[in-house]
Scaffold this active site. Sequence first.
Site, PDB file in Angstrom:
ATOM      1  N   ALA A  49       0.765  -1.342  -0.091  1.00 53.33           N
ATOM      2  CA  ALA A  49      -0.060   0.053   0.013  1.00 53.33           C
ATOM      3  C   ALA A  49       0.832   1.013  -0.013  1.00 53.33           C
ATOM      4  CB  ALA A  49      -0.804   0.068   1.331  1.00 53.33           C
ATOM      5  N   ASP A  50       2.053   1.278   0.801  1.00 58.67           N
ATOM      6  CA  ASP A  50       2.875   2.222   0.732  1.00 58.67           C
ATOM      7  C   ASP A  50       3.550   2.434  -0.690  1.00 58.67           C
ATOM      8  OD1 ASP A  50       2.805   3.714   3.567  1.00 58.67           O
ATOM      9  OD2 ASP A  50       4.072   1.630   4.095  1.00 58.67           O
TER      10      ASP A  50
END
Length: 391
Positions: free
Chosen positions: A165-166
Amino acid sequence: MLPLEGVTVVSLEHAIAAPFATRQLADLGARVIKIERPGVGDFARNYDTRVNGMASHFVWTNRSKESLTLDVKHPEGMRVLQGLIAEADVLVQNLAPGAATRLGLGYEVLSRENPGLIVCNISGYGVGGPDEARKAYDLLVQSEAGLISTTGTPETPSKAGISIADIAAGMYAYSNILAALMRRGKSGKGCEIDLSMMDAMVEWMGYPLYYAYDGAPPPERAGASHATIFPYGPFTAGDGRTVILGLQNDREWRAFCEIVLGAPELASDPRFSSNSQRTANKAVLSDLIVECFAALTVETVIDRLDQAGIANARVNEMEDVWAHAQLRSRKRWREVDTPVGPVPALVPPGGIGVEPRMDAIPALGEHTAAILAELGYSEEAILDLRSEGVI
């Protein structure tokens, strides 16, 4: 000349999403000034000590940057920051929700003095909505975006093994900033980018979302196998090693039966006559494949798969990737300097025909004095700021 030479990026960043975005801007020649807390720095500096005492995440996402230690809550520290932003092209921040606005670093305020400024705000859930102020770590966003529900075995949902997600947010921040710079080149105007980890991760979930459209069942969790194509996934050979293979069509299925399994009669077996039939009867077919592979080494299996034109891969560990022949033969590794000596680093994927910038990973506050001197601070003034804890 690299395409972003002459572009200055000021970044109030920590962890992965923003540092990954700005590192890629630095790869293309941008000057990235990384603002860090005095004495502490980006907390990702202390995630682990696996790279000669430095943190693995930090080494990965922070080369080619300048580190400026600054207490932005101190009035003099804020004056320094405002001076930098006034001359900057891009401001990136992934502070806690609302923190940048409270510090007076919102786009509406900053653009009055610097109308060409591009402000990229990276947050967990974006501006507005009931989740605006929620804390958002990578694992939590993987869960909220539905990724965990699609990953793992039928019995056990799992997260991705990397900070996906980062990484997704960092990639979209990077591409949005590039687009904003192109538009500014035509209009002269900056803009604000509202980039959330949630938005980025849900975009990557497009296939399972549409697969489950209008209440349809979602794809089943299949471990390292494909949820809807079979055979497609890991199989163990007789030497205990694993190969991943993937069949995409009936032509490949016939070649697989004849060349790999040595059982051409299976190609016309009605239980396996189409992908849907092979998927419905995957347990039986899997047993047949495992029985065949049990008498073979993984290298023999791979040789047969290659002869049949069947896509395949080894299940590599990290040490295998470091030594991967494909990366070495394509000269994908370089060395970058660090405060504790040189370390290998992968050349950025792609390329535009010029060598990317791959400069040193900065020590905490390494460039503080030099940057302040550029802003007109004397040696005595810099010493005063240091003694007051501003830098």
